[in-house]
Design a protein around this motif. Structure first.
Motif, PDB file in Angstrom:
ATOM      1  N   ASN A  73       0.805  -1.208   0.000  1.00  0.00           N
ATOM      2  CA  ASN A  73       0.000   0.000   0.000  1.00  0.00           C
ATOM      3  C   ASN A  73       0.846   1.270   0.000  1.00  0.00           C
ATOM      4  N   ALA A  74       0.623   2.097  -0.981  1.00  0.00           N
ATOM      5  CA  ALA A  74       1.420   3.319  -1.086  1.00  0.00           C
ATOM      6  C   ALA A  74       0.522   4.520  -1.328  1.00  0.00           C
ATOM      7  N   LEU A  75      -0.725   4.417  -0.845  1.00  0.00           N
ATOM      8  CA  LEU A  75      -1.651   5.532  -1.033  1.00  0.00           C
ATOM      9  C   LEU A  75      -1.360   6.637  -0.021  1.00  0.00           C
ATOM     10  N   PHE A  76      -1.959   7.791  -0.253  1.00  0.00           N
ATOM     11  CA  PHE A  76      -1.844   8.888   0.707  1.00  0.00           C
ATOM     12  C   PHE A  76      -2.978   8.714   1.698  1.00  0.00           C
ATOM     13  N   GLU A  77      -2.647   8.138   2.838  1.00  0.00           N
ATOM     14  CA  GLU A  77      -3.702   7.589   3.679  1.00  0.00           C
ATOM     15  C   GLU A  77      -4.586   8.626   4.351  1.00  0.00           C
ATOM     16  N   ARG A  78      -4.106   9.862   4.477  1.00  0.00           N
ATOM     17  CA  ARG A  78      -4.946  10.875   5.122  1.00  0.00           C
ATOM     18  C   ARG A  78      -5.859  11.584   4.138  1.00  0.00           C
ATOM     19  N   LEU A  79      -5.694  11.283   2.856  1.00  0.00           N
ATOM     20  CA  LEU A  79      -6.527  11.954   1.849  1.00  0.00           C
ATOM     21  C   LEU A  79      -7.702  11.068   1.455  1.00  0.00           C
TER      22      LEU A  79
ATOM     23  N   LEU B  99     -10.910  10.654  -3.720  1.00  0.00           N
ATOM     24  CA  LEU B  99     -10.862  11.674  -4.765  1.00  0.00           C
ATOM     25  C   LEU B  99      -9.556  12.466  -4.736  1.00  0.00           C
ATOM     26  N   ASP B 100      -9.112  12.836  -3.541  1.00  0.00           N
ATOM     27  CA  ASP B 100      -7.872  13.607  -3.446  1.00  0.00           C
ATOM     28  C   ASP B 100      -6.654  12.786  -3.855  1.00  0.00           C
TER      29      ASP B 100
ATOM     30  N   ARG C  58      -5.279   6.225  -9.365  1.00  0.00           N
ATOM     31  CA  ARG C  58      -4.326   7.308  -9.215  1.00  0.00           C
ATOM     32  C   ARG C  58      -3.273   7.278 -10.321  1.00  0.00           C
TER      33      ARG C  58
ATOM     34  N   GLY D  14     -15.551  10.205  -1.432  1.00  0.00           N
ATOM     35  CA  GLY D  14     -15.300  11.144  -0.344  1.00  0.00           C
ATOM     36  C   GLY D  14     -14.727  10.503   0.910  1.00  0.00           C
ATOM     37  N   THR D  15     -14.348   9.234   0.815  1.00  0.00           N
ATOM     38  CA  THR D  15     -13.876   8.516   2.000  1.00  0.00           C
ATOM     39  C   THR D  15     -12.353   8.600   2.120  1.00  0.00           C
ATOM     40  N   ILE D  16     -11.872   8.761   3.350  1.00  0.00           N
ATOM     41  CA  ILE D  16     -10.428   8.720   3.605  1.00  0.00           C
ATOM     42  C   ILE D  16      -9.933   7.310   3.291  1.00  0.00           C
TER      43      ILE D  16
ATOM     44  N   LEU E 146      -6.808  12.924  -7.566  1.00  0.00           N
ATOM     45  CA  LEU E 146      -6.418  14.259  -8.037  1.00  0.00           C
ATOM     46  C   LEU E 146      -4.904  14.453  -7.925  1.00  0.00           C
ATOM     47  N   ALA E 147      -4.340  13.906  -6.844  1.00  0.00           N
ATOM     48  CA  ALA E 147      -2.885  14.025  -6.671  1.00  0.00           C
ATOM     49  C   ALA E 147      -2.158  13.352  -7.827  1.00  0.00           C
TER      50      ALA E 147
END
Ligand SMILES: Nc1ncnc2c1ncn2[C@@H]1O[C@H](COP(=O)(O)OP(=O)(O)OP(=O)(O)O)[C@@H](O)[C@H]1O
Ligand SMILES: [Mg+2]
Lengths: 357, 264
Positions: free
Chosen positions: B96-102, B105-106, B173, B155-157, B109-110
């Motif tokens: 897992n290499a996602l941006f976990e606090r985003l 959608l974010d 992404r 819209g979920t973290i 977008l990143a």
């Protein structure tokens, strides 16, 4: 869950959905508070509570943008406050044509330049070692401003005092005047902070801090983003320094911005919650109010005879320490999240009450 | 399902004699391969064979001690991850290499970062091209969200989502920036058979609709056989086979390498 927004702000919706990050209502409430408070509170409240709380809150926002959003640790925030304060002093003194708001912004920008400079190590190192290098900034500027009296206009006491605090011919040296400077600056900086974190920049900052490798791999300019965070963070701290020196202490020196102050700002961020804007003001309130409450408690319990100032200071440290440990373990999102959750629970309970009634 | 590729197509990616080691531990020795424009190439091999390392070399996360990467006709002794992204190499990760606090959608977008044209001042004051860019990014992200059926999670973290959905977000992404070459590191790991089929369908659809060239790592030989146009087999850091699925399946060396290997 996704609110249906059709206003032009809809393009900003994604980040704003991060809970607790963006609450336009908060800005509104803050505006009203800023305008109403000086009219109703007495001087003590404004001078000893509101002004330091707002100013430390700004410094907290500054560090939070760097640490909470971008993930770069700094324990040298107060150094950039000092840079801001001493820059503003010299600008006010030596460039008389500059109006106050311009001086404040320039002082912030000067602090930002040094922030970027001292942020350069962040391109190679992280975590503890980066913290150690920001400590370098702390010691360097304290040394610089105590050893080169040019910075305080060769004043023998090495202190600085605002040569002038005025706008459009209005003298702002009174409590209310100083409060107006602080509150208006706070509002502007809070609005700016929200604007930054809601933009691409805030998203990319969090990306950099959450997973630097993937941030690089998707084409985020990681180094530029980190340096920008150092710059903006120091801009905020620099302005906080101007306000701390001129609007709160009124007379200050290099030691007004020592390591203790840097740690206070760090505590504000931890208490307020990382990656939050408004939370920093809660953290700041905690830092400002705790010593006041302790003193009140000592007086109230009739212990003044037995308790000297050293004891209350130590007690205060113990209290902060315990609080930090508790928050780090139990509530990593900070006190602000805790309050939010409590508020949610409370409103839920009220709703249930109303239904049953 | 693999369709026959028109013969004589240009290689989009060439890898020449790559060797990579970590403090004396050899991860890749003298590996060369080609990936044609428009094809799905599967990288298989036992655990620790060097598959992930090879992807990391291709998009510059690892610097090989020897060899070069040729992407789209350009020779790179050392490509940086940023350069790779800018030239259109997208990537998902094994772990897992996602941006976990985003939010989902974010995160997506990143993924559009390399297309960002707006400057700092435009961003913070929401002037100039900022609004238009936000709108454009949101439109692109929405398309990928719909394509990968992530609407209800937008819209979920991400850290709160199940692993299978996080894998899809990772793909989204990478996909959103419309890469020319997509590197997928075990996109189906940890999924059940149905989810694997679904992901397999998605990968082949990405390949046929967006004409994206894909290099993918996958342990499930059944899935690989149905999906890939070509298979490259690594073992102990060396390439032991390279060819059409049928060829590779019957290769004695491959059978030997896999004998005794237990999967999942
Ligand atoms: N960053 C690193 N530092 C040190 N050694 C590494 C690093 N990355 C990979 N290796 C080593 O390189 C070898 C190949 O690893 P790699 O991750 O490429 O294998 P893999 O084929 O992807 O395996 P798996 O199927 O388990 O994902 C292994 O011996 C591994 O320990
Ligand atoms: Mg791997």
């Amino acid at each position: 869950m996704p609110e249906t927004q059709t206003s032009p702000r809809a393009d900003l919706l994604p980040l704003s959905q991060r809970s607790g990050l963006v609450k336009p209502g908060i800005i509104g409430a803050l505006t009203i508070a800023a305008l109403a408070v000086p009219l109703s509170f007495n001087d003590y409240w404004i001078n000893s509570i509101m002004i330091p709380m707002l100013v430390m809150g700004i410094a907290g926002v500054g560090l939070n943008l760097l640490m909470g959003f971008t993930g770069c640790v700094s324990i040298g925030s107060a150094a950039f406050m000092a840079v801001g304060a001493f820059s503003a002093y010299n600008l006010l003194l030596r460039v008389p044509v500059l109006p106050l708001p311009v001086v404040i912004i320039l002082a912030g920008l000067i602090a930002a330049v040094f922030g970027v400079l001292f942020g350069l190590p962040s391109l190679r190192i992280k975590g503890f070692y980066l913290a150690a290098s920001t400590l370098g900034a702390q010691f360097f500027f304290e040394w610089l401003f105590t050893n080169f009296s040019w910075f305080c206009n060769d004043n023998l006491s090495l202190t600085i005092t605002a040569p002038r605090l005025e706008l459009f011919g209005m003298d702002l040296k009174s409590v209310h005047g100083r409060y107006m400077i602080v509150s208006v600056t706070t509002l502007a900086l809070v609005a700016l902070a929200y604007s930054i974190v809601r933009s691409r920049i805030g998203r990319e900052w969090i990306a950099v801090s959450d997973m630097e490798t993937s941030a690089t791999v998707i084409g985020i300019k990681v180094r530029a983003r980190k340096l920008l965070a150092f710059g903006i963070s120091s801009f905020y701290c620099g302005i906080a320094g101007v306000l701390w020196g001129f609007c709160y202490l009124q007379t200050s020196n290099a030691h007004s911005f020592d390591l203790d102050k840097s740690f206070e700002i760090l505590f504000i961020v931890i208490i307020g919650g990382t990656a939050s804007i408004f939370g920093n003001f809660i953290g700041a309130a905690f830092i400002v109010l705790t010593p006041i409450f302790l003193n009140l408690a000592v007086v109230g319990l009739g212990l003044t005879e037995h308790v000297n100032i050293g004891i209350t200071t130590n007690l205060q440290r113990v209290l902060f320490g315990a609080m930090i440990v508790y928050i780090l373990i139990k509530e990593p999102d900070g006190l602000y999240k805790l309050l939010q959750r409590a508020a949610a629970a409370l409103s839920g309970a009220c709703r249930r009450l109303r239904v049953t009634a | 399902m693999p369709e026959d590729l028109p013969a004589g197509k240009e290689a989009l990616l060439e890898i020449h004699e790559i060797s990579l080691s970590f403090k004396g531990v050899k991860a890749l020795s003298n590996v060369s391969m080609e990936v044609q424009e428009g094809e799905i190439c599967a990288l298989i091999g036992p655990n620790g064979a060097g598959k992930s390392s090879l992807l990391n070399v291709i998009n510059g996360v690892y610097r090989p001690q020897h060899g070069e990467v040729v992407f789209d006709g350009r020779h790179f002794q050392k490509i940086t991850p940023f350069d790779a992204a800018r030239r259109g190499i997208g990537r998902t990760f094994q772990h897992n290499a996602l941006f976990e606090r985003l939010t989902v959608l974010d995160n997506i977008l990143a993924g559009l970062a390399r297309h960002g044209k707006t400057t700092f001042w435009e961003n913070i004051f929401h002037v100039g091209r900022d609004r238009a860019e936000n709108r454009r990014f949101l439109a692109w992200a929405s398309r990928v969200i719909a394509f990968l059926k992530l609407e209800e999670h937008a819209g979920t973290i991400v850290s709160t989502l199940p692993f299978g959905i996080q894998k899809r977000v990772d793909l989204a992404r990478a996909l959103v920036s419309e890469p020319r070459l997509l590197l997928l590191d075990e996109p189906m790991a940890g999924m059940n058979q149905d989810e694997k089929q679904e992901m397999s369908r998605i990968v082949s659809e990405v390949n046929s609709h967006f004409k994206t060239t894909i290099v993918l790592i996958e342990h499930d030989i059944g899935i690989v056989m149905g999906l890939a146009h070509r298979i490259v087999v690594l073992d102990y850091g060396s390439k032991i086979a390279d060819g059409m699925p049928e060829q590779v399946r019957n290769d004695p060396g491959v059978i030997k390498a896999y004998l005794g290997e237990v999967y999942e």
